[in-house]
Design a protein around this motif. Structure first.
Motif, PDB file in Angstrom:
ATOM      1  N   GLU A 132      12.129   2.390 -27.824  1.00 30.66           N
ATOM      2  CA  GLU A 132      12.817   3.540 -27.224  1.00 30.66           C
ATOM      3  C   GLU A 132      12.368   3.783 -25.791  1.00 30.66           C
ATOM      4  O   GLU A 132      13.162   4.161 -24.933  1.00 30.66           O
ATOM      5  CB  GLU A 132      12.563   4.784 -28.075  1.00 30.66           C
ATOM      6  CG  GLU A 132      13.283   6.026 -27.557  1.00 30.66           C
ATOM      7  CD  GLU A 132      12.999   7.249 -28.419  1.00 30.66           C
ATOM      8  OE1 GLU A 132      13.465   8.343 -28.051  1.00 30.66           O
ATOM      9  OE2 GLU A 132      12.293   7.109 -29.444  1.00 30.66           O
ATOM     10  N   LEU A 133      11.079   3.534 -25.517  1.00 35.54           N
ATOM     11  CA  LEU A 133      10.543   3.766 -24.164  1.00 35.54           C
ATOM     12  C   LEU A 133      10.901   2.644 -23.208  1.00 35.54           C
ATOM     13  O   LEU A 133      11.369   2.903 -22.090  1.00 35.54           O
ATOM     14  CB  LEU A 133       9.014   3.922 -24.250  1.00 35.54           C
ATOM     15  CG  LEU A 133       8.277   4.083 -22.919  1.00 35.54           C
ATOM     16  CD1 LEU A 133       8.685   5.388 -22.238  1.00 35.54           C
ATOM     17  CD2 LEU A 133       6.770   4.060 -23.136  1.00 35.54           C
ATOM     18  N   HIS A 134      10.708   1.385 -23.626  1.00 36.71           N
ATOM     19  CA  HIS A 134      10.864   0.254 -22.708  1.00 36.71           C
ATOM     20  C   HIS A 134      12.222  -0.441 -22.822  1.00 36.71           C
ATOM     21  O   HIS A 134      12.595  -1.188 -21.913  1.00 36.71           O
ATOM     22  CB  HIS A 134       9.756  -0.781 -22.963  1.00 36.71           C
ATOM     23  CG  HIS A 134       8.379  -0.243 -22.775  1.00 36.71           C
ATOM     24  ND1 HIS A 134       7.806  -0.050 -21.538  1.00 36.71           N
ATOM     25  CD2 HIS A 134       7.437   0.153 -23.683  1.00 36.71           C
ATOM     26  CE1 HIS A 134       6.577   0.440 -21.685  1.00 36.71           C
ATOM     27  NE2 HIS A 134       6.327   0.572 -22.973  1.00 36.71           N
ATOM     28  N   GLY A 135      12.910  -0.243 -23.934  1.00 38.29           N
ATOM     29  CA  GLY A 135      14.181  -0.931 -24.134  1.00 38.29           C
ATOM     30  C   GLY A 135      14.022  -2.148 -25.031  1.00 38.29           C
ATOM     31  O   GLY A 135      12.946  -2.765 -25.106  1.00 38.29           O
ATOM     32  N   GLN A 136      15.121  -2.523 -25.678  1.00 35.88           N
ATOM     33  CA  GLN A 136      15.095  -3.652 -26.610  1.00 35.88           C
ATOM     34  C   GLN A 136      14.819  -4.963 -25.888  1.00 35.88           C
ATOM     35  O   GLN A 136      14.129  -5.848 -26.419  1.00 35.88           O
ATOM     36  CB  GLN A 136      16.425  -3.731 -27.358  1.00 35.88           C
ATOM     37  CG  GLN A 136      16.465  -4.782 -28.461  1.00 35.88           C
ATOM     38  CD  GLN A 136      15.536  -4.452 -29.608  1.00 35.88           C
ATOM     39  OE1 GLN A 136      15.525  -3.324 -30.090  1.00 35.88           O
ATOM     40  NE2 GLN A 136      14.740  -5.430 -30.055  1.00 35.88           N
ATOM     41  N   LEU A 171       4.061  -6.232 -23.070  1.00 35.39           N
ATOM     42  CA  LEU A 171       3.837  -5.307 -24.168  1.00 35.39           C
ATOM     43  C   LEU A 171       3.061  -6.003 -25.287  1.00 35.39           C
ATOM     44  O   LEU A 171       3.203  -7.201 -25.515  1.00 35.39           O
ATOM     45  CB  LEU A 171       5.177  -4.809 -24.739  1.00 35.39           C
ATOM     46  CG  LEU A 171       6.093  -4.033 -23.794  1.00 35.39           C
ATOM     47  CD1 LEU A 171       7.412  -3.732 -24.485  1.00 35.39           C
ATOM     48  CD2 LEU A 171       5.433  -2.754 -23.325  1.00 35.39           C
ATOM     49  N   ARG A 172       2.243  -5.217 -25.982  1.00 39.63           N
ATOM     50  CA  ARG A 172       1.602  -5.710 -27.194  1.00 39.63           C
ATOM     51  C   ARG A 172       2.597  -5.577 -28.346  1.00 39.63           C
ATOM     52  O   ARG A 172       3.274  -4.554 -28.492  1.00 39.63           O
ATOM     53  CB  ARG A 172       0.348  -4.893 -27.497  1.00 39.63           C
ATOM     54  CG  ARG A 172      -0.731  -5.016 -26.426  1.00 39.63           C
ATOM     55  CD  ARG A 172      -1.910  -4.111 -26.760  1.00 39.63           C
ATOM     56  NE  ARG A 172      -2.972  -4.213 -25.780  1.00 39.63           N
ATOM     57  CZ  ARG A 172      -4.075  -3.472 -25.798  1.00 39.63           C
ATOM     58  NH1 ARG A 172      -4.252  -2.573 -26.756  1.00 39.63           N
ATOM     59  NH2 ARG A 172      -4.998  -3.616 -24.876  1.00 39.63           N
ATOM     60  N   THR A 173       2.665  -6.599 -29.172  1.00 43.88           N
ATOM     61  CA  THR A 173       3.647  -6.599 -30.253  1.00 43.88           C
ATOM     62  C   THR A 173       3.024  -6.455 -31.634  1.00 43.88           C
ATOM     63  O   THR A 173       3.751  -6.269 -32.616  1.00 43.88           O
ATOM     64  CB  THR A 173       4.470  -7.902 -30.211  1.00 43.88           C
ATOM     65  OG1 THR A 173       3.584  -9.024 -30.262  1.00 43.88           O
ATOM     66  CG2 THR A 173       5.301  -7.965 -28.936  1.00 43.88           C
ATOM     67  N   TRP A 188      11.114  -5.501 -25.286  1.00 45.99           N
ATOM     68  CA  TRP A 188      10.431  -5.832 -26.542  1.00 45.99           C
ATOM     69  C   TRP A 188      10.713  -7.274 -26.950  1.00 45.99           C
ATOM     70  O   TRP A 188       9.813  -8.004 -27.364  1.00 45.99           O
ATOM     71  CB  TRP A 188      10.859  -4.864 -27.637  1.00 45.99           C
ATOM     72  CG  TRP A 188      10.277  -5.185 -28.970  1.00 45.99           C
ATOM     73  CD1 TRP A 188      10.864  -5.885 -29.979  1.00 45.99           C
ATOM     74  CD2 TRP A 188       8.965  -4.856 -29.433  1.00 45.99           C
ATOM     75  NE1 TRP A 188      10.020  -6.011 -31.054  1.00 45.99           N
ATOM     76  CE2 TRP A 188       8.838  -5.385 -30.748  1.00 45.99           C
ATOM     77  CE3 TRP A 188       7.891  -4.174 -28.883  1.00 45.99           C
ATOM     78  CZ2 TRP A 188       7.678  -5.226 -31.493  1.00 45.99           C
ATOM     79  CZ3 TRP A 188       6.732  -4.022 -29.629  1.00 45.99           C
ATOM     80  CH2 TRP A 188       6.629  -4.548 -30.909  1.00 45.99           C
ATOM     81  N   ASP A 189      11.979  -7.693 -26.841  1.00 42.26           N
ATOM     82  CA  ASP A 189      12.330  -9.069 -27.217  1.00 42.26           C
ATOM     83  C   ASP A 189      11.607 -10.075 -26.333  1.00 42.26           C
ATOM     84  O   ASP A 189      11.164 -11.129 -26.808  1.00 42.26           O
ATOM     85  CB  ASP A 189      13.847  -9.266 -27.104  1.00 42.26           C
ATOM     86  CG  ASP A 189      14.608  -8.460 -28.158  1.00 42.26           C
ATOM     87  OD1 ASP A 189      13.985  -8.068 -29.159  1.00 42.26           O
ATOM     88  OD2 ASP A 189      15.815  -8.216 -27.951  1.00 42.26           O
ATOM     89  N   GLU A 190      11.476  -9.774 -25.037  1.00 48.98           N
ATOM     90  CA  GLU A 190      10.750 -10.677 -24.140  1.00 48.98           C
ATOM     91  C   GLU A 190       9.284 -10.781 -24.552  1.00 48.98           C
ATOM     92  O   GLU A 190       8.695 -11.866 -24.523  1.00 48.98           O
ATOM     93  CB  GLU A 190      10.871 -10.178 -22.697  1.00 48.98           C
ATOM     94  CG  GLU A 190      12.261 -10.336 -22.096  1.00 48.98           C
ATOM     95  CD  GLU A 190      12.330  -9.776 -20.681  1.00 48.98           C
ATOM     96  OE1 GLU A 190      11.278  -9.346 -20.168  1.00 48.98           O
ATOM     97  OE2 GLU A 190      13.431  -9.755 -20.101  1.00 48.98           O
ATOM     98  N   ALA A 191       8.679  -9.634 -24.913  1.00 49.87           N
ATOM     99  CA  ALA A 191       7.273  -9.659 -25.332  1.00 49.87           C
ATOM    100  C   ALA A 191       7.103 -10.461 -26.618  1.00 49.87           C
ATOM    101  O   ALA A 191       6.142 -11.235 -26.767  1.00 49.87           O
ATOM    102  CB  ALA A 191       6.773  -8.226 -25.518  1.00 49.87           C
TER     103      ALA A 191
END
Length: 799
Positions: A381-385, A367-369, A388-391
């Motif tokens: 909301e779409l991919h999960g927390q 994901l782009r952050t 996002w944390d991994e990205a």
């Protein structure tokens, strides 16, 4: 406002009533659609000029509207359906008009420029034109195979095999319909052929008129879902853009800049992926047809009795031999190869592909952050927390590594140089490459299946040649593991494998002679090879549908010429050798680098280029000779005329539908419908509503009109959510298939009525198709509950 309706609603009613009236006149549909667009635009323009049609739009200058926008609601998400309490303002149906130029004149000028651009993009020179060329060649492939009497032989052979079973003739019709669907894909030709050949036989042997007509009409429509399907090609050229547009809109409504940022992957949907997704649903639908016919026969034995057509000319085989050589041994071989793929023993031996895969896996962030807070919230909301944390962690680690890299480079030798790093990556990639090449494994598997089936066809024949062929296959696998690495040149690899492959091919020649003794295999094998070549190249990710369609059309011409030459005792060997030349050309092109414009060209590549040139010219000569044979026997000319007629109809409907769509866009009708659909909070409810509308429209519209008129209107909504686009498209394709069976305008019913005997009434045909329409609805329900039936094949195969 007339009848209390909004002006846009009245305009929509005028457009669709005009369209239905134009179709009911009996005028050619391809021209009726465009005419309906022009006439309806004129009616709406007159009513708008007279002040009768008024649109109640949201007052964007009101305080309520500004307050809603300031609260964070996107402007595109505000509609009269979701926020009916907002103040309204009355405005003309065609906005932007002045006294000098009324709104309808402005819309007309805009539409004229739009229609030129759309014709250029979608019909003449756009990106989708290359894919649309596949329609022409698939149509030609189907018509050539239909003219080559392949259906006659298939029906006779399948009836002899399945006829003695309860409902066996009906089951054989389903099997032949599925087979013709994969080889021709043309509903009219399939229904007419089976109606002429099978319907009198079924009636003569005591089959009920309802079952006979129903199973013929339904099986003939399988070509609309089983690849290569023209419906899927046409849908694919359309829904790819709709999916990309819908996801871009979804991303912008979520506060993100584009779909790639929001989804974490490109919003791409290809025709090849749709072909992969349609395989299992098409075969599953054929299974449901056959199961119904068999169950009907068990419950009503007098209406579908067993029928015997005499003994086959093939050698008698015991049940044990049949189970061993037709079931256990082939399944065992296929299972062994599947285990090899799953365990990593078999796979691609391309070093470049392995390096690219390692680099893409190691260096890509999911994901782009670097996004806005609203987009971040939507992405979480779409991919999960966790995603996002991994990205975020990957981005921070990359920043730290970039800061440490510059000082490390100044150290004298503390870090690896670029050459050392490349060598290390190369060594890791070499260690991960499977020991057996996937292409070689597939080729050896096919040869092994030929040898196994040959043993089953003639158990009494001498097994020694087949055993020698099996030894050659085993030696080839051993040589591949022991002596061939990713660094081995193609020429050296061919020299190493030459002797085992020649042994296997020598044994396969004996096996093919034995297979020709079996009536079923003799009839099925030639078109089966063509189907495997066309679909295999698409499903395996080797090429896209257009070159595969060209291969299918050329192969169908050569197959038809071969059959005609065999009937005349002519020079059929020319066609055989041309086919072998085509295979040699493909194999050389896959395994060697034929770019002779390079600065340094190895000797082995020069030899391969020369062989490819010879094979190409001989294959081209064989194709020209086949065309001459078909022209001399008065087959080619009708094929070309019929192909031109069908293709012209498709493209004319495409042009007419663009006119009708532009009329809807000009007064806001398309946007109005999309706003209505987006007002639903449940996207599954929206899709269910769209499917119900498509099903009802199938009673009065052909699949082409629905694809080009209705799908572009609802597409941005149903493809702009979280639903899998492959699943959505296949569900639509199966739904469209019912348009061939539903009265009063089901084309399959017209085709069958035209060739049915006088004792078969229209009532028999209508009653006969009712169970099969219900089966299609049941199939849609099962795919709704188990979407993995659609998605499993694309997930396993390359795209």
């Amino acid at each position: 406002m007339p009848f209390g309706l909004d002006g846009v609603e009245v305009g929509l009613l005028i457009v669709f009533l005009t369209l239905f009236a134009a179709i009911m006149t009996g005028f050619p549909v391809a021209f009726a659609i465009g005419g309906a667009g022009i006439i309806s635009f004129g009616i709406i323009a007159v009513l708008d000029t007279s002040g009768i049609l008024i649109h109640q739009a949201i007052d964007t200058a009101s305080a309520e509207y500004r307050e809603l926008v300031n609260s964070g609601v996107a402007r595109d998400a505000i509609s009269i359906f979701r926020y009916p309490e907002l103040p309204r303002v009355a405005e003309p149906l065609f906005p932007g008009g002045t006294e000098a130029m009324p709104g309808w004149e402005l819309a007309l000028d805009r539409n004229l420029s739009f229609i030129v651009n759309r014709m250029n993009e979608r019909v003449i020179a756009g990106q989708s034109i290359e894919t649309l060329l596949a329609v022409l060649m698939f149509v030609m492939m189907g018509i050539v195979l239909e003219r080559s009497k392949i259906a006659d032989d298939l029906l006779t052979t399948m009836a002899r095999v399945f006829g003695p079973l309860p409902g066996g003739l009906a089951v054989s019709i389903v099997i032949v319909g599925a087979f013709l669907a994969a080889s021709t894909g043309i509903v009219g030709a399939t229904v007419v052929t089976m109606g002429l050949l099978a319907l009198p036989t079924m009636l003569r042997n005591g089959y009920s008129s309802e079952l006979a007509t129903g199973v013929i009409a339904a099986s003939g429509t399988l070509g609309q879902i089983i690849p290569p399907s023209i419906v899927i090609v046409l849908l694919g050229t359309l829904v790819g853009d709709l999916y990309a547009t819908g996801q871009e809109t979804r991303a912008q409504l979520a506060g993100c800049s584009d779909a790639l940022t929001y989804l974490g992957e490109p919003a791409v949907l290809s025709v090849g992926t749709l072909f992969q997704a349609a395989i299992l649903p098409g075969l599953f639908l054929a299974f449901l047809y056959g199961a119904y016919a068999f169950g009907f026969a068990l419950l009503n034995p007098s209406k579908a009795p067993p029928v015997s057509f005499g003994d086959s000319s093939s050698e008698a085989v015991t049940r044990g031999e049949a189970l061993t050589w037709y079931l256990a041994a082939p399944l065992g071989l296929i299972l062994l190869v599947a285990i090899g793929f799953s365990t990593g023993m078999v796979g691609s031996q391309s070093l470049t592909a392995a390096l690219n895969a390692d680099q893409s896996t190691a260096g890509s962030s999911t994901l782009r952050t670097n996004v806005s807070p609203a987009c971040q919230e939507a992405m979480i909301e779409l991919h999960g927390q966790d995603a996002w944390d991994e990205a975020v962690a990957a981005r921070e680690a990359g920043a730290v590594a970039a800061q440490e890299e510059a000082p490390a480079e100044e150290d004298d030798g503390a870090e690896m140089t670029e050459e050392e790093r490349a060598a290390a990556e190369r060594a890791i990639a070499l260690g991960a490459i499977p020991p057996i090449s996937a292409g070689f494994a597939v080729m050896m598997t096919l040869l092994g299946l030929v040898l196994i089936l040959a043993r089953g066809v003639s158990p009494s024949s001498n097994p020694v040649p087949l055993i020698i062929g099996g030894i050659g296959i085993a030696l080839g696998v051993i040589f591949d593991v022991a002596f061939i690495t990713p660094l081995t040149s193609p020429g050296t690899a061919w020299l190493i494998l030459a002797i085992p492959v020649l042994i296997a091919l020598w044994a396969s020649r004996t096996a093919m002679a034995r297979l020709a003794q079996n009536e079923l295999l003799r009839v099925v094998f030639p078109p089966l090879v063509l189907i495997v070549a066309v679909l295999g190249s698409i499903l395996g990710g080797i090429t896209n549908p257009t070159p595969a369609a060209a291969l299918g059309a050329a192969g169908a011409i050569m197959l038809a010429a071969y059959r005609k030459l065999k009937e005349e005792d002519g020079l059929s060997k020319i066609v055989i050798w041309a086919s072998f030349a085509l295979v040699i050309m493909i194999m050389v092109g896959v395994n060697f680098d034929l770019r002779i414009t390079r600065e340094v060209v190895p000797f082995q590549d020069w030899v391969a280029w020369l062989i490819a040139q010879i094979a190409y010219h001989f294959a081209f000569f064989g194709l020209l000779y086949s065309c001459y044979v078909l022209f001399r026997t008065n087959i080619l000319s009708p094929v070309i005329r019929e192909t031109a007629k069908v293709t012209s109809m498709v493209f004319t409907i495409l042009i007419g539908s663009q006119l009708l769509n532009l009329v809807l866009i000009s007064f806001g009708g398309e946007h109005y419908i999309q706003q209505f659909l987006r007002a639903f909070d449940n996207e599954l409810a929206v899709f269910l509503l769209v499917m119900l509308i498509l099903f009802v429209l199938g009673f009065v519209l052909d699949f082409l009109e629905i694809i080009y008129i209705v799908v572009p209107i609802v597409g941005p909504v149903i493809y702009g959510g979280t639903l899998d686009p492959k699943w959505v498209t296949i569900m639509i394709a199966i739904n469209l298939q019912t348009s061939f069976l539903t009265p009063p305008f089901g084309f399959a019913l017209f085709y069958l009525r035209g060739v049915a005997p006088p004792e078969v009434t229209t009532g028999h045909i209508y009653r006969g198709i009712v169970p099969f329409v219900l089966i299609q609805v049941l199939g849609l329900a099962i795919l709704w509950l188990f979407p993995s039936i659609v998605t499993i094949v694309p997930d396993l195969l390359p795209n």
